[in-house]
Design an enzyme around this catalytic site. Structure first.
Site, PDB file in Angstrom:
ATOM      1  N   TRP A  50       0.716  -1.267  -0.082  1.00  0.00           N
ATOM      2  CA  TRP A  50      -0.014   0.167   0.006  1.00  0.00           C
ATOM      3  C   TRP A  50       1.083   1.221  -0.080  1.00  0.00           C
ATOM      4  CZ3 TRP A  50      -3.717   1.498   4.703  1.00  0.00           C
ATOM      5  CH2 TRP A  50      -4.835   2.324   4.156  1.00  0.00           C
ATOM      6  N   HIS A  96      12.983  -4.043   3.867  1.00  0.00           N
ATOM      7  CA  HIS A  96      12.433  -4.658   5.154  1.00  0.00           C
ATOM      8  C   HIS A  96      13.485  -4.693   6.208  1.00  0.00           C
ATOM      9  CE1 HIS A  96       8.551  -5.729   3.670  1.00  0.00           C
ATOM     10  NE2 HIS A  96       8.892  -6.783   3.122  1.00  0.00           N
ATOM     11  N   ARG A 122       2.487  -1.838  12.149  1.00  0.00           N
ATOM     12  CA  ARG A 122       1.328  -2.307  12.190  1.00  0.00           C
ATOM     13  C   ARG A 122       1.174  -3.169  13.514  1.00  0.00           C
ATOM     14  NH1 ARG A 122      -1.742  -6.373   7.866  1.00  0.00           N
ATOM     15  NH2 ARG A 122      -3.764  -6.119   8.306  1.00  0.00           N
ATOM     16  N   ARG A 130      -5.363  -8.975   0.811  1.00  0.00           N
ATOM     17  CA  ARG A 130      -6.346  -9.773   1.350  1.00  0.00           C
ATOM     18  C   ARG A 130      -7.473  -9.072   1.930  1.00  0.00           C
ATOM     19  NH1 ARG A 130      -7.293 -12.594   6.216  1.00  0.00           N
ATOM     20  NH2 ARG A 130      -5.865 -11.189   7.388  1.00  0.00           N
ATOM     21  N   LYS A 131      -7.696  -9.157   3.160  1.00  0.00           N
ATOM     22  CA  LYS A 131      -8.649  -7.972   3.923  1.00  0.00           C
ATOM     23  C   LYS A 131      -8.445  -6.563   3.784  1.00  0.00           C
ATOM     24  CE  LYS A 131     -11.605 -10.997   6.708  1.00  0.00           C
ATOM     25  NZ  LYS A 131     -11.787 -11.410   8.264  1.00  0.00           N
TER      26      LYS A 131
HETATM   27  P1  A3P Z   1      -3.966  -8.549   5.283  1.00  0.00           P
HETATM   28  O1  A3P Z   1      -3.516  -9.901   5.235  1.00  0.00           O
HETATM   29  O2  A3P Z   1      -4.235  -8.136   6.776  1.00  0.00           O
HETATM   30  O3  A3P Z   1      -5.261  -8.237   4.673  1.00  0.00           O
HETATM   31  P2  A3P Z   1       2.609  -5.992   2.863  1.00  0.00           P
HETATM   32  O4  A3P Z   1       2.437  -5.297   1.861  1.00  0.00           O
HETATM   33  O5  A3P Z   1       3.466  -5.408   3.914  1.00  0.00           O
HETATM   34  O6  A3P Z   1       3.045  -7.534   2.337  1.00  0.00           O
HETATM   35  O7  A3P Z   1       1.189  -6.252   3.758  1.00  0.00           O
HETATM   36  C1  A3P Z   1      -0.144  -6.953   3.329  1.00  0.00           C
HETATM   37  C2  A3P Z   1      -1.198  -6.567   4.046  1.00  0.00           C
HETATM   38  O8  A3P Z   1      -1.524  -5.059   3.531  1.00  0.00           O
HETATM   39  C3  A3P Z   1      -2.316  -7.563   3.791  1.00  0.00           C
HETATM   40  O9  A3P Z   1      -3.115  -7.227   4.979  1.00  0.00           O
HETATM   41  C4  A3P Z   1      -2.983  -6.605   2.912  1.00  0.00           C
HETATM   42  O10 A3P Z   1      -4.363  -7.243   2.621  1.00  0.00           O
HETATM   43  C5  A3P Z   1      -2.805  -5.194   3.213  1.00  0.00           C
HETATM   44  N1  A3P Z   1      -3.088  -4.169   1.995  1.00  0.00           N
HETATM   45  C6  A3P Z   1      -2.456  -4.388   0.744  1.00  0.00           C
HETATM   46  N2  A3P Z   1      -2.728  -3.452   0.030  1.00  0.00           N
HETATM   47  C7  A3P Z   1      -3.423  -2.825   0.681  1.00  0.00           C
HETATM   48  C8  A3P Z   1      -4.272  -1.654   0.325  1.00  0.00           C
HETATM   49  N3  A3P Z   1      -4.249  -0.791  -0.739  1.00  0.00           N
HETATM   50  N4  A3P Z   1      -4.981  -1.017   1.364  1.00  0.00           N
HETATM   51  C9  A3P Z   1      -5.180  -1.329   2.777  1.00  0.00           C
HETATM   52  N5  A3P Z   1      -4.457  -2.769   3.031  1.00  0.00           N
HETATM   53  C10 A3P Z   1      -3.639  -3.251   2.089  1.00  0.00           C
END
Ligand code: A3P
Length: 336
Positions: A72, A137, A161, A302-303
């Site tokens: 994101w 990371h 988070r 995902r969510k």
């Molecule tokens: P969840 O698995 O709880 O849904 P990363 O990008 O660091 O790998 O993190 C992934 C997490 O960010 C996932 O959380 C994903 O769904 C969520 N995510 C990805 N894109 C997003 C967006 N545009 N807005 C909000 N959450 C997002």
């Protein structure tokens, strides 16, 4: 701790085989460096960024513990910085056609992949036009000295988070990756089991990619207090609550604030919409294809909620992790 981390990072290529190893975490073998557990395969890249990366004053680094909103943040930073060239409402915007991970590269990964190829001696980002946006990371204390030194220029945006949600997101993501790998590698052979309880025990012990998660967060948080002009500290949960406010903060910090005219014309809202979970999840670039590590682009979405851990962890598990985290952060002034 700091001294040990920096001493280790100065010559880590030779040190790798002697670093403590953890083979129970999935999907990577981890090695412990400077108090943090990192994928073994990334360590040559860590050594290479220390040796070869030449930062520029207008570089922007997007830092995070995995599964904390990296994708994101990549999308938001890319859309914000490049809005003149690529208006967010454009049907052909790169973020509608490609994964955010294609638009913003990880910093240490291409260096790691270049090791072992003929390109190991290069700074792989030298040819990138400025301003460069790179993601990492790596914990703060393992970033190259040239990136963090006083007066080095370059800015860092960190997204943090709730550890319980980061854990659950990571466990589900890993299970999906293991299933996809098994399906590709040996048709019909199921992936090895990776029970929640096992992953949780390891996470509580700090044994996860980039872990201990709470110390990863703390390193950036402390630096954001000390040098707010160098490190912007964002929270995933705040971003969900107030995406436009956080995009404005991000733009200001990156040196490209939205003008009154842009705000009035709805550009901030267009960036938020372009980078929303639904928009990215449904975009062409994320419905197929994989990242450089062979991870399906779609699996990063995902969510996207705060508090989903309640659907996976028992109250006892949550209380246990909270207690560990609170204990470790006591006296730091930081709370999740
Ligand atoms: P969840 O698995 O709880 O849904 P990363 O990008 O660091 O790998 O993190 C992934 C997490 O960010 C996932 O959380 C994903 O769904 C969520 N995510 C990805 N894109 C997003 C967006 N545009 N807005 C909000 N959450 C997002």
């Amino acid at each position: 701790f700091l001294k040990a981390a920096m001493a280790a990072s100065a010559g880590i290529a030779e040190l790798i085989p002697s670093l403590p190893i953890e083979t129970r975490c999935q999907p990577f073998h981890l090695r412990q460096l400077g108090g943090f557990w990192l994928p073994e395969m990334i360590l040559p890249g860590v050594a290479a960024v220390h040796a070869r990366f030449e930062p520029r004053p207008d570089d922007v680094f997007l830092a995070s513990f995995p599964k904390s909103g990296t994708t994101w943040l990549k999308a938001l930073a890319f859309a914000t910085l490049n809005r003149d060239q690529h208006p967010p409402s454009d049907a052909g915007h790169p973020l509608r056609l490609r994964s955010p991970h294609d638009c913003v590269s990880f910093f240490e990964l291409p260096f790691a992949l270049a090791e072992g190829s003929g390109r190991a001696r290069e700074d792989v980002f030298e040819a990138f036009p400025s301003p460069r946006v790179l993601a990492t990371h790596l914990p703060y204390h393992l970033l190259p000295e040239r990136v963090v030194a006083e007066g080095s220029g370059g800015r860092i945006v960190y997204v943090c988070r709730d550890p319980k949600d980061a854990f659950v997101s990571g466990w589900l993501f890993t299970k999906k990756k293991m299933a996809a790998d098994a399906a590709k590698g040996n048709a019909g052979v199921p992936p090895p089991p990776y029970p929640l309880e096992q992953a949780f025990e390891l996470f509580c012990d700090g044994r996860s990619v980039g872990g201990p998660q709470w110390l990863h967060v703390l390193g950036y948080w402390e630096e954001s207090r000390r040098r707010p002009d160098k490190v912007l500290f964002l929270r995933y949960e705040d971003m969900l609550r107030d995406p436009a406010g956080n995009v404005n903060k991000l733009a200001e910090f990156m040196g490209c604030p939205f003008s009154g005219e842009e705000e009035a014309a709805g550009v901030v809202d267009a960036v938020v919409e372009l980078c929303s979970l639904d928009s990215l999840k449904g975009s062409k670039g994320n419905r197929s294809g994989t990242t450089k590590l062979n991870i399906e682009n779609g699996s990063f979405f995902r969510k996207g909620a705060a508090g989903d851990w309640r659907n996976h962890l028992t109250p006892e598990m949550a209380a246990r992790l909270d207690e560990i985290v609170d204990g470790a952060l006591q006296g730091s002034g930081f709370t999740f």
